[in-house]
Design a protein around this motif. Sequence first.
Motif, PDB file in Angstrom:
ATOM      1  N   LYS A  16      15.353 -38.220   6.294  1.00 33.68           N
ATOM      2  CA  LYS A  16      15.232 -36.909   5.633  1.00 33.68           C
ATOM      3  C   LYS A  16      13.788 -36.650   5.216  1.00 33.68           C
ATOM      4  O   LYS A  16      13.274 -35.539   5.344  1.00 33.68           O
ATOM      5  CB  LYS A  16      16.141 -36.866   4.392  1.00 33.68           C
ATOM      6  N   SER A  18      11.224 -37.478   6.589  1.00 37.04           N
ATOM      7  CA  SER A  18      10.266 -37.259   7.671  1.00 37.04           C
ATOM      8  C   SER A  18      10.006 -35.777   7.914  1.00 37.04           C
ATOM      9  O   SER A  18       8.999 -35.413   8.513  1.00 37.04           O
ATOM     10  CB  SER A  18      10.762 -37.926   8.951  1.00 37.04           C
ATOM     11  N   ALA A  19      10.911 -34.934   7.450  1.00 37.49           N
ATOM     12  CA  ALA A  19      10.700 -33.505   7.639  1.00 37.49           C
ATOM     13  C   ALA A  19       9.827 -32.977   6.501  1.00 37.49           C
ATOM     14  O   ALA A  19      10.318 -32.385   5.544  1.00 37.49           O
ATOM     15  CB  ALA A  19      12.036 -32.772   7.681  1.00 37.49           C
ATOM     16  N   THR A  20       8.546 -33.228   6.600  1.00 38.41           N
ATOM     17  CA  THR A  20       7.640 -32.817   5.529  1.00 38.41           C
ATOM     18  C   THR A  20       6.354 -32.301   6.150  1.00 38.41           C
ATOM     19  O   THR A  20       6.073 -32.568   7.326  1.00 38.41           O
ATOM     20  CB  THR A  20       7.331 -34.007   4.598  1.00 38.41           C
ATOM     21  N   LYS A  26       4.163 -38.297   6.115  1.00 39.64           N
ATOM     22  CA  LYS A  26       4.657 -38.430   7.490  1.00 39.64           C
ATOM     23  C   LYS A  26       4.234 -39.766   8.071  1.00 39.64           C
ATOM     24  O   LYS A  26       5.038 -40.506   8.643  1.00 39.64           O
ATOM     25  CB  LYS A  26       4.059 -37.311   8.331  1.00 39.64           C
ATOM     26  N   ALA A  47      16.221 -39.497  13.840  1.00 44.64           N
ATOM     27  CA  ALA A  47      14.836 -39.105  13.557  1.00 44.64           C
ATOM     28  C   ALA A  47      14.168 -38.491  14.778  1.00 44.64           C
ATOM     29  O   ALA A  47      13.157 -37.804  14.666  1.00 44.64           O
ATOM     30  CB  ALA A  47      14.047 -40.316  13.090  1.00 44.64           C
ATOM     31  N   ASN A  49      14.830 -36.089  16.623  1.00 50.75           N
ATOM     32  CA  ASN A  49      14.700 -34.641  16.619  1.00 50.75           C
ATOM     33  C   ASN A  49      13.436 -34.186  15.911  1.00 50.75           C
ATOM     34  O   ASN A  49      12.681 -33.371  16.446  1.00 50.75           O
ATOM     35  CB  ASN A  49      15.915 -34.011  15.934  1.00 50.75           C
ATOM     36  N   THR A  50      13.250 -34.738  14.705  1.00 53.66           N
ATOM     37  CA  THR A  50      12.048 -34.373  13.953  1.00 53.66           C
ATOM     38  C   THR A  50      10.807 -34.741  14.761  1.00 53.66           C
ATOM     39  O   THR A  50       9.858 -33.959  14.850  1.00 53.66           O
ATOM     40  CB  THR A  50      11.991 -35.155  12.624  1.00 53.66           C
ATOM     41  N   LYS A  53      10.203 -32.372  17.503  1.00 52.44           N
ATOM     42  CA  LYS A  53       9.702 -31.104  17.000  1.00 52.44           C
ATOM     43  C   LYS A  53       8.202 -31.229  16.683  1.00 52.44           C
ATOM     44  O   LYS A  53       7.412 -30.349  17.021  1.00 52.44           O
ATOM     45  CB  LYS A  53      10.494 -30.697  15.747  1.00 52.44           C
ATOM     46  N   ASP A  54       7.854 -32.346  16.075  1.00 52.49           N
ATOM     47  CA  ASP A  54       6.442 -32.552  15.751  1.00 52.49           C
ATOM     48  C   ASP A  54       5.582 -32.626  17.002  1.00 52.49           C
ATOM     49  O   ASP A  54       4.403 -32.286  16.973  1.00 52.49           O
ATOM     50  CB  ASP A  54       6.266 -33.846  14.946  1.00 52.49           C
ATOM     51  N   ASP A  57       4.104 -29.400  17.657  1.00 49.36           N
ATOM     52  CA  ASP A  57       3.386 -28.794  16.532  1.00 49.36           C
ATOM     53  C   ASP A  57       2.060 -28.196  17.014  1.00 49.36           C
ATOM     54  O   ASP A  57       1.431 -28.736  17.924  1.00 49.36           O
ATOM     55  CB  ASP A  57       3.127 -29.891  15.480  1.00 49.36           C
TER      56      ASP A  57
END
Lengths: 705, 408
Positions: A16, A18-20, A26, A47, A49-50, A53-54, A57
């Motif tokens: 959780k 990690s979504a920051t 991070k 994890a 997925n995050t 997504k990154d 970025d």
Amino acid sequence: MTQGLDVSSLFMEMVKASATVDIVQKKLVYLYMVTYAGHKPDLALLAINTLRKDCADPNPMVRGLALRNMCNLRMPGITEYIQQPILSGLRDKASYVRRVAVLGCAKMHSLQPNTEIDPSVVNELYALLRDPDPVVMVNCLRALEEILRDEGGVVINKPIAHHLLNRLKDLDSWAQSEVLRLLLRYCPRSDDELFDILSLLDGFLSSAHAPVMAATLRLFLHLAAAHPAVQADALSRARGPLLAVCGSASRELRFAGLSHVQQVLRSQPAQYCSHYKRFFCSYSEPGYIRLRKMEILVELVNDENVVLILEELKSYCTDVSTDLAQAAIAAIGRIGRTYTEKCLDILTGLLALKQEHITSAVVQTFRDLVWFCPQSTGPVCKAVEGCDETPQDDEGKQALLWLLGAHGELISSAPYLLEGFIDGLKVEISSAVKMELLTSTLKLFLSRPAETQDMLGRLLHYCIEDEADMNVRDRAGLYYRLLQSGPDRTRQILLGPNSDPSMTVLTGRPEEPVSVWASSFNTLGSLCGTGAGPENLPAEDSAHQVHAAEEAELGFGPAEQNLNTEPEEPLSDAAAAELDLTAGPPISHEAFERLWLDLQVVHQQVLEVRRPPEPPETLQAAFLLVKIQTLAFSRADAALWKAYVYSRAGGTLLLAELLQGAPEEPESEGMLLVSIKQQPENQSAVRNFISVLKRVLQTLSSNTS
Amino acid sequence: MVTALSGDQPPVVMSHKDLNFIHVRQGGLYWVASTKTDASPFTIIEFLNRLAALTKDYCGSLCEKSVRMNFALIYELLDEMVDYGYIQTTSTDILKNFIQTEAVTSKPFSLFDLSNVGLFGAETQQSKVAPSAAATRPIMSHRSEQGGKNEIFVDVVERISVVIGSNGVLMKADVEGEIRVKCYLPTCSEMRIGLNEEFSIGKSQLRGYGMAVRVDECSFHQAVKLDEFDTYRILKVCPSQGEQTLMQYQLSDELPCAPPFRLFPTVEKDYGNRLLIFLKLRCDLPPKSTALNVSVTVPVPKSSLSLSQELSSPDQTADLQLKNKAILWSIPRFPGGAQLSALFKVEVPGLSSASLLEVGPVSMSFELPKHTCTGLQIRFLRLSPTHPGLSQRWVRYVTHSDSYTIRI
């Protein structure tokens, strides 16, 4: 970092977290995941997925960070998730992401080692060698090297090699040394190309960065393997930087520098002779550096610096550290093989300190010195006689016993010293000392039977009846049976040579070709063991030879004699007929060298014989039969073969040099050229000498042909 | 593995089950790398040294405490420096873009800080003396109040190693020197460093010209531009943040001045078992200079028991170190031109004339602030474009003793 605590139970919370947007958070979360993903593969998938997504970025730093950590997750099945991000990372416009993606390919390959190599990835990596970013290029090399390891690593063909060479300047020093290492794999097609490459690399040879300098030097040595002059030139130009490394502020770097200087010395000892002061030890240096420096100093000794080096080594002999003090004494002993008198004085002086560890080291050094330089026997025996301290450690005891046994007739107190050992036999633990005691008592018995008979009886009795160690008991039994066969028989078998029977080469250790060590230059191996190898060898050698000699005494003695007598008969006939050459006391290397330099050549001629192919031992034995003493031979495979011999006749001393393959005498074609110097002059003696010499050589040649 | 390292005998490279361990020791810490391949020892050792230097740059100081407190920062550094075991970059300029964590500084009391107080020869700012902690703070402190200070330090550091024979003849004298820049300027601007104009490199082609400052060999950091070096002896560089060595040089065997210390020893046997050692030590520095933290180590016979001494001033101390079998004589301050003497009486049971051989060689350690043995000076230090009034420039000189041995 968690001080050994398992915090993997927090994995869910970390996913959780990690979504920051906070990059520091991070980074730390990713570090956590990479550490614990192996334990919790199912949660780690959450994890992904995050991370993915990154990977998209807009900030390249975030993209790179995510991709790097995703590739670092070591868990089954991860490859299917990372493949796509890696491939798009390879085409990212930010070089930072490309760097990460390229290494990602290697990581992916290591996760599934047994699968087929994807040719498209390999091709892409080869293409990326042309990337404008130098780190991407080097990472490509690294990745290809890993992926293609089974096929021998990345291919360095001509275009790639030249591309790398041209870009070498843009790289940082780490990448430079790595590329230089990979270039070892490339072999230039022609000499022109080779010299183009070498001149391109020239500047790197004097780089201020030790890694670059060392890597360049290694590449030079490798590429110019067929051009010894180029190698020598490169070595001499790298001397300055290498010496600077030896004086570096970082002592580990200093150590590495010293180890590499040792390697260079194996081929070119003369190069560093004038810089010997750089290798003087500093009191603040740790022992391992000082030991290396002493080993180097021994190699650097020549006529000019010998006094100063010995003085320096002498000041180490009283060091607090026993190891260093003993190493310094051993170093003086090694120099003593060439500069016997000077070293004997120092070593004898050290005995006056009456310190156990010093006495022990000195006695061991004496033993080796007597073995290698028979002319030092007299002074050594006198020194041993005058020393009232006996060594207490096993090595020292054995050395003293050997000296007593081998040269007991020159040491008047020998029986008393031995008696002391025999009296203390019950408390002696080391069986090696007991064996040595048996041998030396028996040897002394042969030379001084009256004084020794009683104690030998006691010793044999004790060793056969009461000794628990089987080796010692067997040895005692063997000697007992040997004595039963009579003293002459015993003497014949037991007494071998008391000095090194093999030839001493003219100038210390032979210079090895560069190729012997070039392949281990700038590798870890050169730091661990091999550096110390060659220096320790001679000492071990001597031990081996002592053993070998003993072996010969015991079993193979007669056989060897047969071998030596082969050329004897025809020779002795011829020699006896007209010759009055006489053997005299041996001449030391120093004395010979001095005479040789002082005197003029009185006679020179080409002998109509070739060099006999016999091993040096046979040659020496043959020469000795006709009273020609040998000082030194060059190695059998040397291109320019030389031998120095001497003899006495009619009150004159004859010195001769035999030379084969002299470049200025092409017409001699392998025939031996002999040059004779004489003091005082006597032409008839020279004629006699030549005829004997010729006859010996002819006999030897005909024997073998 | 690390616990297995004994103090004196670290063999630098160790192997265990096909794994090689290479370590260096810096700041009282072991920095260890492991590798399975037969890599270049120079590269690994240099990298570990660089890692230690960067840690020092970023954390301010190098000790166990600062490493522990700055774990996240050091992790960030390592993460950017090495990927999958391959060195990516070690340049401060590149790394600073990636490093987000602030350094936590501890204020350790260290003797080194005290000794530093005296050595700030502020050439550009005559009246001011930089605080001793100035050069031991982290390079990146964006928000702290100290961060606004734009300072640059140029240090000329020389290490001298000397052997003086028992007859007083100088047997060996080597100097290893370097010019170090420690930069806290946030933006890069070109810096011009002017050395002595008469500076020459190579074996005395200028022999007989008097005051030339000469070194045997000289190498430069790859970022240094040398286009004005040949004619004007000016180094041009855009310093990156943190510490860098711009130039390294060596001089062997020919010191332009007398060695800093001379010793006149007398060693004799007194009645009974007493050994008398009388030492007269002269400092040959110019009167304006001072040597600091001078310590003289005199090896004595192995069986020495006790020591009584007569020293010439109360701030000096001397004691017999039984472990090393040596007398340690410490002199905190030693002005140039001065001469000090000390008388040591050592109780040695079973003293014989051979025991006298065990006395010596004497070794010394010291530091000479504001002094270079080669005579290398920095004529000027200019930054362009000039930051009006913002930047402070410091030039410092110091000579350390690498090894200073006097035989008796």
